[in-house]
Design an enzyme around this catalytic site. Structure first.
Site, PDB file in Angstrom:
ATOM      1  N   CYS A  37       2.672   3.805  -3.716  1.00  0.00           N
ATOM      2  CA  CYS A  37       1.897   4.995  -3.341  1.00  0.00           C
ATOM      3  C   CYS A  37       2.692   6.059  -2.590  1.00  0.00           C
ATOM      4  O   CYS A  37       2.803   7.186  -3.062  1.00  0.00           O
ATOM      5  CB  CYS A  37       0.679   4.586  -2.523  1.00  0.00           C
ATOM      6  SG  CYS A  37      -0.502   3.652  -3.504  1.00  0.00           S
ATOM      7  N   LYS A  41      -6.838  12.274  -0.022  1.00  0.00           N
ATOM      8  CA  LYS A  41      -6.014  11.089  -0.296  1.00  0.00           C
ATOM      9  C   LYS A  41      -4.518  11.407  -0.148  1.00  0.00           C
ATOM     10  O   LYS A  41      -3.770  10.669   0.498  1.00  0.00           O
ATOM     11  CB  LYS A  41      -6.318  10.580  -1.712  1.00  0.00           C
ATOM     12  CG  LYS A  41      -5.438   9.452  -2.187  1.00  0.00           C
ATOM     13  CD  LYS A  41      -5.618   8.188  -1.370  1.00  0.00           C
ATOM     14  CE  LYS A  41      -4.505   7.203  -1.686  1.00  0.00           C
ATOM     15  NZ  LYS A  41      -4.572   6.006  -0.872  1.00  0.00           N
ATOM     16  N   LYS A  58      -5.176  -1.024   1.534  1.00  0.00           N
ATOM     17  CA  LYS A  58      -3.755  -1.330   1.709  1.00  0.00           C
ATOM     18  C   LYS A  58      -3.450  -2.620   0.964  1.00  0.00           C
ATOM     19  O   LYS A  58      -4.155  -3.627   1.158  1.00  0.00           O
ATOM     20  CB  LYS A  58      -3.420  -1.538   3.194  1.00  0.00           C
ATOM     21  CG  LYS A  58      -3.705  -0.345   4.064  1.00  0.00           C
ATOM     22  CD  LYS A  58      -3.320  -0.603   5.518  1.00  0.00           C
ATOM     23  CE  LYS A  58      -4.246  -1.541   6.265  1.00  0.00           C
ATOM     24  NZ  LYS A  58      -5.639  -1.107   6.413  1.00  0.00           N
ATOM     25  N   GLY A  99       8.339   2.467   0.951  1.00  0.00           N
ATOM     26  CA  GLY A  99       8.436   2.240  -0.495  1.00  0.00           C
ATOM     27  C   GLY A  99       7.051   1.966  -1.017  1.00  0.00           C
ATOM     28  O   GLY A  99       6.057   2.420  -0.429  1.00  0.00           O
ATOM     29  N   PHE A 124       1.499   2.304  13.083  1.00  0.00           N
ATOM     30  CA  PHE A 124       2.372   2.906  12.072  1.00  0.00           C
ATOM     31  C   PHE A 124       3.559   3.650  12.679  1.00  0.00           C
ATOM     32  O   PHE A 124       3.949   4.717  12.193  1.00  0.00           O
ATOM     33  CB  PHE A 124       1.535   3.883  11.210  1.00  0.00           C
ATOM     34  CG  PHE A 124       1.652   3.544   9.748  1.00  0.00           C
ATOM     35  CD1 PHE A 124       1.067   2.400   9.242  1.00  0.00           C
ATOM     36  CD2 PHE A 124       2.376   4.348   8.877  1.00  0.00           C
ATOM     37  CE1 PHE A 124       1.189   2.059   7.905  1.00  0.00           C
ATOM     38  CE2 PHE A 124       2.506   4.020   7.530  1.00  0.00           C
ATOM     39  CZ  PHE A 124       1.914   2.875   7.057  1.00  0.00           C
TER      40      PHE A 124
END
Ligand code: NAD
Length: 443
Positions: free
Chosen positions: A266, A210, A157, A263, A255
């Site tokens: 990724c 991913k 991150k 935004g 989260f």
């Protein structure tokens, strides 16, 4: 062990530096000469906590090198990571031109057995495209050198990238060769002391993991934003709902924050790319299409609140903006909601003063002369009709409200990250708008 990392951006530079920190001999290669020149002098081109001293230390210890010459550094290396950008193509799918270009160069210049690893976020089938490119280049040379490909997506991150790389939750490696598996196992051994898993799987599954991870995280954000908007309508408090649902271990408490939409470099591009991948094979991802749509709408939520407060009259109103980067602890402005919000306000005739702790220089390249740049968080509030908080940097959490009150023309705050308590704001005499919580008017 000697390795090469191609691409020295947010992922490549962290990857190369952390492998050097673990004792490997690492050469980072980039086509950007200016970047490489700076890096050789330990100047890092991005803001990433903890990275600068680590780069400096590993350069001094002669474990970390920077170059623009891929040919030279491939010689004698066992592994090459491809960590170049995969920006969105015109139709939203991942543009693989940088990945495929590097793979051709590797095929042209390699001089011994190599494991060629895609670390960039790439759609299913990319590792095999890399394999084809490398083999074609070797065939052109009449070379019978052997190599393997692997997929090793990166989950770091921004803002916590060094820590994430050194102590990963998991490492995912897609592989189809025992030799390559042995090498990858050895390479990652130093990072597994925290007991987290090294997950080997087939290459397509690793590539999809991913995208699925980012798509799930983006879904959580859009879901909570929709719940927040419903809270606004019904008079509920999204923070209470968040705590209420987050204590269920099946849901988890991470989260689940409402805000101005996701935004960054990724989530937006990876959600788009996964939708395109599914579309290509006639397997439409309906949830993700909704996630994307909700996210686009969410960027207007704060603007709608601002307009409603000023009864639609925002022409010539001056707003101070706190926070530009797409999240705290990074200078990354790629797809940052702040830019879209600012551009929309300017289009309606508002005047904008901006402040961000680290991305002021980067923002000048995007916003140019359209806004006034403040030297600190208070300067942008001078004579302001309102404060708009877009990124929740720590320094915004406990500001001097008394000073703010004196500086601002109107005591109104539009908080896109819910970092203040509505009742406290009311007591301090501010009209305080947030996301999914009641707006309390000062008594
Ligand atoms: P970036 O744009 O910051 O860096 C990419 C670098 O690659 C640039 O320095 C560019 O000059 C270099 N490059 C381009 N072509 C090259 C070539 N032929 N040879 C050598 N270098 C070349 O990108 P990033 O944010 O580091 O992302 C890289 C990849 O990792 C992307 O696929 C991204 O989706 C993925 N990823 C990013 C993050 C993140 O937080 N940024 C996290 C996980 C995965």
């Amino acid at each position: 062990m000697k390795i090469v990392v191609a691409g020295t951006g947010y992922v490549g530079l962290v990857t190369g530096t952390c492998f050097a920190e673990a004792g490997l001999n690492v050469t980072c290669v980039d086509i950007d000469e200016n970047k490489i020149k700076k890096l050789k002098n330990s100047e890092i081109p991005i803001y990433e906590p903890g990275l600068q001293p680590m780069v400096e230390r590993n350069i001094k210890k002669e474990r970390l090198f920077f170059t623009t010459n891929l040919k030279e550094c491939l010689h004698g290396s066992e592994v090459v990571f491809i960590a170049v950008g995969t920006p969105p193509d015109e139709d939203g799918s991942a543009d693989l031109k940088y990945v495929l270009e590097v793979s051709r160069h590797i095929g042209k210049y390699m001089s011994n057995y190599l494991v060629i690893v895609t670390k960039s976020t790439v759609p299913i089938g990319t590792a095999y495209k890399v394999k084809t490119n490398v083999q074609e280049e070797l065939d052109k040379r009449g070379s019978n050198l052997k190599f393997d490909v692997a997929s090793n997506p990166e989950f770091l991150k921004e803002g916590n990238a060094v820590e994430d790389f050194l102590k990963p939750d998991r490492i995912v490696i897609g592989i189809d060769s025992e030799d390559a598996e042995k090498i990858m196992r050895k390479l990652y051994k130093p990072f597994l002391l925290n007991g987290h898993p090294l997950l080997f799987m087939d290459i397509p599954s690793a590539e999809l993991t991913k995208y699925a991870a980012n798509a799930m995280l983006a879904t959580k954000i859009s879901f909570m934003n929709e719940i927040a908007n419903l809270c606004d309508t019904l008079g509920a408090d999204v923070n209470k709902v968040r705590i209420g649902i987050g204590s269920d271990p099946r849901i988890g408490n991470k989260f689940l924050y409402a805000g101005v939409g996701y935004g960054g470099s990724c989530f937006p591009k990876d959600v788009k790319a996964l939708i395109r991948t599914a579309d290509y094979c006639n397997s439409s991802l309906e949830i993700l299409k909704a996630v994307e749509k909700v996210n686009e709408q969410q960027k207007d939520i704060l603007i709608n609140k601002i307009k409603s407060h000023f009864k639609g009259e925002i022409k010539n109103k001056t707003f101070g903006i706190w926070g530009l980067s797409f999240k705290p602890e990074t200078d990354d402005l790629r797809d940052a909601p702040s830019i879209e919000i600012i551009n929309k306000l300017i289009a309606e005739g508002s005047k904008i003063n901006v402040y961000d702790p680290v991305s002021m220089e980067a923002s000048k390249k995007i916003l140019g002369q359209k806004v006034h740049y403040g030297n600190n968080l208070y300067e942008v509030l001078n004579d302001a009709d309102g404060l708009i908080l877009i990124t929740e940097w720590s320094e915004f959490r406990l500001p001097n409200f008394v000073m703010m009150e004196k500086l601002m023309k109107n005591k109104v705050i539009f908080d896109g990250r819910n970092i203040y308590e509505p009742s406290e704001m009311q007591e301090l005499g501010f009209t305080y708008y947030s996301i999914g919580r009641k707006t309390l008017i000062p008594k």
